[in-house]
Scaffold this motif. Sequence first.
Motif, PDB file in Angstrom:
ATOM      1  N   ALA A  60      39.392 -15.308 -29.515  1.00  0.00           N
ATOM      2  CA  ALA A  60      38.225 -14.533 -29.080  1.00  0.00           C
ATOM      3  C   ALA A  60      38.146 -13.252 -29.883  1.00  0.00           C
ATOM      4  N   ASN A  61      36.926 -12.824 -30.126  1.00  0.00           N
ATOM      5  CA  ASN A  61      36.662 -11.559 -30.806  1.00  0.00           C
ATOM      6  C   ASN A  61      35.715 -10.756 -29.932  1.00  0.00           C
ATOM      7  N   LEU A  62      36.043  -9.483 -29.732  1.00  0.00           N
ATOM      8  CA  LEU A  62      35.197  -8.581 -28.957  1.00  0.00           C
ATOM      9  C   LEU A  62      34.837  -7.387 -29.831  1.00  0.00           C
ATOM     10  N   VAL A  63      33.550  -7.097 -29.911  1.00  0.00           N
ATOM     11  CA  VAL A  63      33.099  -5.910 -30.641  1.00  0.00           C
ATOM     12  C   VAL A  63      33.525  -4.676 -29.853  1.00  0.00           C
ATOM     13  N   VAL A  64      33.452  -3.516 -30.464  1.00  0.00           N
ATOM     14  CA  VAL A  64      33.774  -2.264 -29.779  1.00  0.00           C
ATOM     15  C   VAL A  64      32.892  -2.164 -28.532  1.00  0.00           C
ATOM     16  N   GLY A  65      33.502  -1.989 -27.385  1.00  0.00           N
ATOM     17  CA  GLY A  65      32.767  -1.915 -26.124  1.00  0.00           C
ATOM     18  C   GLY A  65      32.417  -3.276 -25.547  1.00  0.00           C
ATOM     19  N   GLY A  66      32.694  -4.357 -26.276  1.00  0.00           N
ATOM     20  CA  GLY A  66      32.374  -5.709 -25.797  1.00  0.00           C
ATOM     21  C   GLY A  66      33.283  -6.128 -24.654  1.00  0.00           C
ATOM     22  N   SER A  67      32.850  -7.141 -23.928  1.00  0.00           N
ATOM     23  CA  SER A  67      33.633  -7.608 -22.785  1.00  0.00           C
ATOM     24  C   SER A  67      33.353  -9.083 -22.526  1.00  0.00           C
ATOM     25  N   THR A  68      34.128  -9.646 -21.602  1.00  0.00           N
ATOM     26  CA  THR A  68      33.906 -11.026 -21.197  1.00  0.00           C
ATOM     27  C   THR A  68      32.744 -11.133 -20.215  1.00  0.00           C
ATOM     28  N   GLY A  69      32.158 -10.007 -19.861  1.00  0.00           N
ATOM     29  CA  GLY A  69      31.007  -9.999 -18.969  1.00  0.00           C
ATOM     30  C   GLY A  69      31.066  -8.818 -18.020  1.00  0.00           C
ATOM     31  N   VAL A  70      29.973  -8.615 -17.311  1.00  0.00           N
ATOM     32  CA  VAL A  70      29.875  -7.491 -16.385  1.00  0.00           C
ATOM     33  C   VAL A  70      30.819  -7.689 -15.201  1.00  0.00           C
ATOM     34  N   LEU A  85      45.926  -9.926 -30.864  1.00  0.00           N
ATOM     35  CA  LEU A  85      46.229  -9.973 -32.290  1.00  0.00           C
ATOM     36  C   LEU A  85      45.874  -8.661 -32.973  1.00  0.00           C
ATOM     37  N   SER A  86      44.799  -8.026 -32.529  1.00  0.00           N
ATOM     38  CA  SER A  86      44.417  -6.725 -33.079  1.00  0.00           C
ATOM     39  C   SER A  86      43.527  -6.011 -32.079  1.00  0.00           C
ATOM     40  N   GLY A  87      43.505  -4.684 -32.179  1.00  0.00           N
ATOM     41  CA  GLY A  87      42.671  -3.893 -31.299  1.00  0.00           C
ATOM     42  C   GLY A  87      43.356  -3.560 -29.989  1.00  0.00           C
ATOM     43  N   GLN A  88      42.551  -3.071 -29.063  1.00  0.00           N
ATOM     44  CA  GLN A  88      43.022  -2.677 -27.741  1.00  0.00           C
ATOM     45  C   GLN A  88      42.080  -3.263 -26.694  1.00  0.00           C
ATOM     46  N   VAL A  89      42.635  -3.807 -25.634  1.00  0.00           N
ATOM     47  CA  VAL A  89      41.803  -4.342 -24.564  1.00  0.00           C
ATOM     48  C   VAL A  89      42.302  -3.853 -23.212  1.00  0.00           C
ATOM     49  N   LYS A  90      41.354  -3.699 -22.319  1.00  0.00           N
ATOM     50  CA  LYS A  90      41.664  -3.423 -20.920  1.00  0.00           C
ATOM     51  C   LYS A  90      41.434  -4.740 -20.188  1.00  0.00           C
ATOM     52  N   VAL A  91      42.428  -5.156 -19.421  1.00  0.00           N
ATOM     53  CA  VAL A  91      42.332  -6.408 -18.674  1.00  0.00           C
ATOM     54  C   VAL A  91      42.370  -6.088 -17.192  1.00  0.00           C
ATOM     55  N   GLU A  92      41.349  -6.541 -16.486  1.00  0.00           N
ATOM     56  CA  GLU A  92      41.277  -6.378 -15.039  1.00  0.00           C
ATOM     57  C   GLU A  92      41.569  -7.734 -14.410  1.00  0.00           C
ATOM     58  N   ILE A  93      42.598  -7.781 -13.573  1.00  0.00           N
ATOM     59  CA  ILE A  93      42.950  -9.007 -12.848  1.00  0.00           C
ATOM     60  C   ILE A  93      43.050  -8.620 -11.385  1.00  0.00           C
ATOM     61  N   GLY A  94      42.051  -9.026 -10.613  1.00  0.00           N
ATOM     62  CA  GLY A  94      41.999  -8.575  -9.229  1.00  0.00           C
ATOM     63  C   GLY A  94      41.959  -7.061  -9.200  1.00  0.00           C
ATOM     64  N   HIS A 114      39.220 -12.331 -13.343  1.00  0.00           N
ATOM     65  CA  HIS A 114      39.691 -11.503 -14.449  1.00  0.00           C
ATOM     66  C   HIS A 114      38.542 -11.139 -15.384  1.00  0.00           C
ATOM     67  N   ARG A 115      38.755 -10.032 -16.091  1.00  0.00           N
ATOM     68  CA  ARG A 115      37.734  -9.518 -17.012  1.00  0.00           C
ATOM     69  C   ARG A 115      38.439  -8.751 -18.117  1.00  0.00           C
ATOM     70  N   LEU A 116      37.952  -8.879 -19.354  1.00  0.00           N
ATOM     71  CA  LEU A 116      38.502  -8.155 -20.493  1.00  0.00           C
ATOM     72  C   LEU A 116      37.432  -7.278 -21.098  1.00  0.00           C
ATOM     73  N   ILE A 117      37.850  -6.091 -21.537  1.00  0.00           N
ATOM     74  CA  ILE A 117      36.944  -5.147 -22.185  1.00  0.00           C
ATOM     75  C   ILE A 117      37.646  -4.617 -23.432  1.00  0.00           C
ATOM     76  N   ASN A 118      36.942  -4.544 -24.548  1.00  0.00           N
ATOM     77  CA  ASN A 118      37.495  -3.904 -25.733  1.00  0.00           C
ATOM     78  C   ASN A 118      37.490  -2.405 -25.458  1.00  0.00           C
ATOM     79  N   ALA A 119      38.685  -1.830 -25.322  1.00  0.00           N
ATOM     80  CA  ALA A 119      38.817  -0.425 -24.949  1.00  0.00           C
ATOM     81  C   ALA A 119      39.124   0.471 -26.145  1.00  0.00           C
ATOM     82  N   GLY A 120      39.073  -0.089 -27.346  1.00  0.00           N
ATOM     83  CA  GLY A 120      39.413   0.688 -28.528  1.00  0.00           C
ATOM     84  C   GLY A 120      38.198   1.042 -29.361  1.00  0.00           C
ATOM     85  N   ASP A 121      38.478   1.605 -30.537  1.00  0.00           N
ATOM     86  CA  ASP A 121      37.397   1.984 -31.446  1.00  0.00           C
ATOM     87  C   ASP A 121      37.285   1.029 -32.631  1.00  0.00           C
ATOM     88  N   GLN A 122      37.945  -0.127 -32.521  1.00  0.00           N
ATOM     89  CA  GLN A 122      37.879  -1.189 -33.526  1.00  0.00           C
ATOM     90  C   GLN A 122      37.636  -2.515 -32.801  1.00  0.00           C
TER      91      GLN A 122
END
Length: 135
Positions: A60-70, A85-94, A114-122
């Motif tokens: 999976a690839n997430l753009v800056v600020g991208g996520s798996t959904g709202v 593999l690269s970047g930073q993500v915030k993962v919300e699980i419950g 669960h939900r993932l958000i690209n939390a970095g600047d790359q």
Amino acid sequence: MRRIAEALEIQVSDLFDTGATADSHLVRRADHPRIAFGDGATKTLLTAQRNLQNIEVLQANLVVGGSTGVNAYAHGDSEELLVVLSGQVKVEIGDEVHHLHHGDTLSYSSAQPHRLINAGDQPSELIWIVSPPSY
């Protein structure tokens, strides 16, 4: 993807259907099925569809600020291993929130919302290993 598949009355895996035969195991880079999902995210199926009975691997690839959904989502009752593999993500699980960086891994049940958000600047690049497959 789940909502689209439900609306079309098909399996999620059918969105990745390449028409490969049951004894096909090689998937060339250019032939990996890709699908846009969430907000600024794409998934690529790395394993040949339905040839492996016990494992599914997605990139999976997430753009800056991208996520798996709202909203957080759950699907099936598989075990998932997320590899950054690269970047930073915030993962919300419950109610849990995890901040992952390059090389970090996180395992969880796909039955947990669960939900993932690209939390970095790359852009971020991830691998999901799912067992059994959530087709």
